[in-house]
Motif scaffolding. Structure first.
Motif, PDB file in Angstrom:
ATOM      1  N   CYS A   1       5.927  11.549   3.017  1.00  0.00           N
ATOM      2  CA  CYS A   1       5.928  11.050   1.637  1.00  0.00           C
ATOM      3  C   CYS A   1       5.732  12.199   0.650  1.00  0.00           C
ATOM      4  CB  CYS A   1       4.828  10.007   1.458  1.00  0.00           C
ATOM      5  SG  CYS A   1       3.199  10.661   1.881  1.00  0.00           S
TER       6      CYS A   1
ATOM      7  N   THR B   1       5.130   9.053   7.127  1.00  0.00           N
ATOM      8  CA  THR B   1       4.226   8.128   6.433  1.00  0.00           C
ATOM      9  C   THR B   1       4.789   6.733   6.652  1.00  0.00           C
ATOM     10  OG1 THR B   1       3.491   9.726   4.804  1.00  0.00           O
ATOM     11  CG2 THR B   1       3.420   7.400   4.150  1.00  0.00           C
TER      12      THR B   1
ATOM     13  N   GLN C   1       0.838  -1.221   0.000  1.00  0.00           N
ATOM     14  CA  GLN C   1       0.000   0.000   0.000  1.00  0.00           C
ATOM     15  C   GLN C   1       0.864   1.260   0.000  1.00  0.00           C
ATOM     16  OE1 GLN C   1      -2.769  -0.109   3.313  1.00  0.00           O
ATOM     17  NE2 GLN C   1      -3.489  -2.146   2.716  1.00  0.00           N
TER      18      GLN C   1
ATOM     19  N   GLU D   1       2.336   1.684  -3.478  1.00  0.00           N
ATOM     20  CA  GLU D   1       1.262   2.070  -4.405  1.00  0.00           C
ATOM     21  C   GLU D   1       0.894   3.545  -4.216  1.00  0.00           C
ATOM     22  OE1 GLU D   1      -1.484  -1.023  -3.530  1.00  0.00           O
ATOM     23  OE2 GLU D   1      -0.417  -2.426  -4.853  1.00  0.00           O
ATOM     24  N   HIS D   2       0.891   3.998  -2.966  1.00  0.00           N
ATOM     25  CA  HIS D   2       0.606   5.414  -2.702  1.00  0.00           C
ATOM     26  C   HIS D   2       1.694   6.306  -3.328  1.00  0.00           C
ATOM     27  CE1 HIS D   2      -0.475   9.097  -0.575  1.00  0.00           C
ATOM     28  NE2 HIS D   2       0.801   9.210  -0.230  1.00  0.00           N
TER      29      HIS D   2
ATOM     30  N   ILE E   1      -0.876   7.305   5.845  1.00  0.00           N
ATOM     31  CA  ILE E   1      -0.292   8.386   5.051  1.00  0.00           C
ATOM     32  C   ILE E   1      -0.236   9.656   5.895  1.00  0.00           C
ATOM     33  CG2 ILE E   1      -0.487   9.730   2.907  1.00  0.00           C
ATOM     34  CD1 ILE E   1      -0.049   6.608   2.587  1.00  0.00           C
TER      35      ILE E   1
ATOM     36  N   HIS F   1      -0.167   8.405  -6.068  1.00  0.00           N
ATOM     37  CA  HIS F   1      -0.453   9.752  -5.600  1.00  0.00           C
ATOM     38  C   HIS F   1       0.652  10.748  -5.958  1.00  0.00           C
ATOM     39  CE1 HIS F   1      -2.810  12.418  -3.010  1.00  0.00           C
ATOM     40  NE2 HIS F   1      -1.649  12.967  -2.683  1.00  0.00           N
ATOM     41  N   HIS F   2       1.892  10.298  -5.861  1.00  0.00           N
ATOM     42  CA  HIS F   2       3.014  11.238  -6.083  1.00  0.00           C
ATOM     43  C   HIS F   2       3.695  11.058  -7.444  1.00  0.00           C
ATOM     44  CE1 HIS F   2       2.790  12.635  -1.904  1.00  0.00           C
ATOM     45  NE2 HIS F   2       2.659  11.363  -1.544  1.00  0.00           N
TER      46      HIS F   2
ATOM     47  N   CYS G   1       2.891  14.271   1.187  1.00  0.00           N
ATOM     48  CA  CYS G   1       1.498  14.683   1.374  1.00  0.00           C
ATOM     49  C   CYS G   1       1.410  15.815   2.392  1.00  0.00           C
ATOM     50  CB  CYS G   1       0.650  13.509   1.872  1.00  0.00           C
ATOM     51  SG  CYS G   1       0.256  12.354   0.558  1.00  0.00           S
TER      52      CYS G   1
END
Ligand SMILES: Nc1nc2c(ncn2[C@@H]2O[C@H](COP(=O)(O)OP(=O)(O)OP(=O)(O)O)[C@@H](O)[C@H]2O)c(=O)[nH]1
Length: 623
Positions: free
Chosen positions: A277, A238, A120, A123-124, A273, A128-129, A279
């Motif tokens: 990372c 994160t 996970q 994958e984030h 999260i 996401h990034h 975010c």
């Protein structure tokens, strides 16, 4: 009602996710109204000197005390072999031993699937990034958790045809700092660094924050474990979370059920999260493990003492100030011992300090109890379910007791610091008391010695007096006379000195006619008369029999006949008044010379004797 008491082996409560593991179990224990005792040590496989001292606390766990025991892999890893495990945990719990994070043959286990959280996370980072360039720090190659995390990470990256830079790391912060320095120096085109756990990720972030702030925005960092410090570092980390509440709930299900067929339950980890990372930062409640404000009541300044009472007073203040629920200090009945591999927990202990819920429990102080009970029975097995934490008290490798905290309330960091202070201060007090009693003993010995010395001095001076005094008359004997004349000569250089030789007339007659004791009496009278007439500075000595010598340091023109006349007068008076059938008379011969280094006392006395002899001869001739 007797409550169940659960045991928990825990390694370093303030590190990794151990505190969260403990908190979840504590919450369940409270809900089920059971006691929970955490034995806080380190990894049992550790060869580290300090870890070994702390690990002694694991030996306190016994089936008299504990019903069910929870053993996480951080305290007892898989490298602790199955047979060793079975041997060690044989009599540690009445009922079940449940292993956490590892599967053991014959035991219930509650585990976490690391892969789900790791996948996970990656994958984030990808979705996401849209990061493309990754560095993956691999944990210890022989560690199960590390391998699961690493493999899951690589698998997701490979599925996107991304080949990361893999660097070998460990669980240790120091390795992480070494690696982050290398990364900063050598690799500038990477976007994200995936660490094997939070401890290493936090060390890297902390290093960048403090020593390389220009790299803050350079790349993203993620960890694993959702440790206590993950939310205390900036940016907040994160990471991937272990589902502690679920794990704890399952554990209590196992504890409360009768079924004893070993079960193996695996829970999924999941990504958490936060900000590191890349975010946006978002806030969460923090756990009360670390104090983030500056103290006005510094423990190291306020817990110093050289006696127990003073220390315990200060400790009570510190515990109240830190809002710690309870603290019990126990010392072994036998004296401190050096910890060895074969060391066993001493059978009996004595409670020396008891504080709980703001009160001192002095009624239990000095109570001796079996150490395997951990504390005097009535002290903690009360109506309310307790959560206790036990730690050994030692200095270097000298163990002298153990401390138990009630951890219903209070910060772990404070509890750790207070433990260190208690161990150190009790050690210092012990040393100080030993030193005091040694000093007292020394003072007593010194006083005895002084007494002995004084009586020796007294003996010496009486011996000296005996050796220099004529026993019968009390005047100086020959030796005493010579000594005093020598001393006088050395002090009176330049003056003149007179030796007077004195001899009693007709002693033989007295002896023969009136008996020897009459002769003695006459000699004594002569001695006392001489002592009376001659001044303090004059020296009177008996040479033997009826012969005396007097030494006078007087002016050259001093007329010694004045003194001789006085003696004659004194003896005349005696003869007239004594009522004795004999008379006492004396003859004198004198010799005067200047005092010099060359003065020969013997010869001077001979001269005086010769003068006496001449006088007697002359007198006899005239008769
Ligand atoms: N009672 C007594 N007699 C002593 C002691 N020491 C020596 N005599 C005796 O004293 C006498 C001393 O002898 P002299 O000095 O030669 O005799 P003296 O009768 O005094 O003769 P002159 O000095 O010539 O008058 C001897 O008979 C010794 O034995 C003593 O401590 N006590």
């Amino acid at each position: 009602m007797t409550r169940k008491t659960l045991g928990l082996f825990i390694s370093e409560l303030t590190r990794n996710n151990n505190y969260r593991l403990f908190s979840a179990l504590k919450q369940q224990a409270q809900q089920h109204r059971m006691h929970l005792i955490a034995f806080e040590g380190r990894c049992m496989q550790s060869e580290n000197y300090a870890d070994k001292q702390l690990n002694f606390i694991y030996q306190f766990c016994n089936e008299e005390l504990i019903d069910d025991l929870i053993v996480p892999s951080s305290a007892v890893p898989l490298s602790f072999t199955q047979s060793k495990f079975e041997r060690f945990f044989k009599n540690t719990a009445k009922s079940k031993v449940i292993t956490y994070y590892t599967k053991r043959e014959g035991y219930h286990s509650v585990r976490v699937d690391n892969a789900s959280g790791s996948s996970q996370l990656v994958e984030h980072l990808l979705a996401h990034h849209q990061y493309q360039r990754f560095i993956v720090i691999r944990g210890p190659v022989n560690d199960d958790d590390a391998n699961q995390r690493f493999k899951a990470t690589i698998k997701v990256l490979e599925s996107k045809s991304i080949e990361p830079l893999v660097l070998q790391g460990s669980w240790e912060s120091k390795d992480s700092i070494r690696l982050i320095k290398t990364i900063i120096k050598q690799y500038d085109n990477y976007q994200a660094v995936i660490f094997p756990n939070d401890e290493t990720a936090i060390a890297a972030l902390d290093y960048i924050n403090n020593f390389a702030p220009q790299y803050k925005e350079f790349f993203s960092i993620v960890g694993f474990d959702n440790s206590v410090n993950a939310r205390n570092i900036s940016p907040q980390l994160t990471t991937a979370d272990h589902p502690h509440p679920d794990m704890a709930a399952k554990t209590f299900e196992l504890i409360t059920q009768d079924n004893n067929n070993p079960s193996d339950t695996i829970f999924e980890s999941k990504a958490i999260i936060r900000a590191s990372c890349g975010c946006q930062h978002h806030k969460e409640d923090t756990q009360p493990t670390r104090k983030l404000y500056t103290d006005s009541f510094y423990l190291h300044e306020n817990l110093q003492a050289l006696n127990h009472q003073d220390f315990f007073d200060k400790l009570t203040f510190a515990l109240t100030d830190r809002e710690i629920s309870g603290c019990y200090i126990n010392l072994y009945k036998t004296k401190a011992f050096e910890l060895k591999a074969t060391s066993e927990v001493p059978k009996f202990s004595k409670l020396v300090y008891a504080f709980s819920d703001g009160n001192l429990h002095n009624e239990y102080i000095d109570e001796t109890f079996a150490t395997q009970q951990l504390l005097p029975e009535g002290l903690w097995r009360t109506e309310t379910a307790k959560t206790l934490l036990a730690k050994p008290l030692y200095y270097n490798n000298e163990h002298f007791g153990f401390i138990v905290f009630d951890v219903n309330q209070g910060r772990m960091q404070d509890i750790q610091e207070i433990t260190t202070h208690v161990a150190t201060t009790l050690h210092i007090i012990n040393l100080f008391e030993r030193m005091q009693s040694t000093l007292q003993e020394n003072a007593r010995l010194m006083a005895d010695l002084a007494k002995i010395n004084q009586s020796l001095l007294n003996d010496n001076s009486s011996l000296k007096a005996i050796s220099t005094t004529d026993e019968m008359t009390g005047v100086l004997n020959r030796r005493g006379f010579y000594q005093e004349v020598e001393a006088l000569i050395s002090e009176q250089q330049g003056h003149s000195i007179t030796f007077l030789y004195a001899d009693m007339d007709r002693l033989k007659y007295v002896n023969d006619t009136f008996g020897h004791s009459a002769g003695d009496e006459a000699i004594s009278k002569i001695a006392s008369t001489l002592s009376q007439v001659f001044r303090n500075n004059d020296i009177v000595g008996r040479m033997g029999g009826d012969e005396f010598v007097i030494c006078l340091a007087r002016d050259k023109d001093f007329d010694v006949s004045i003194l001789i006349n006085r003696i004659d007068a004194e003896l005349d008076y005696y003869n007239q008044t004594s009522g004795k059938p004999f008379e006492i008379a004396m003859s004198f011969g004198s010799y005067t010379l200047d005092i010099s280094h060359e003065l020969d006392i013997e010869k001077a006395i001979e001269q005086a004797d010769a003068a006496l002899y001449e006088k007697k001869k002359a007198r006899k001739a005239t008769r």
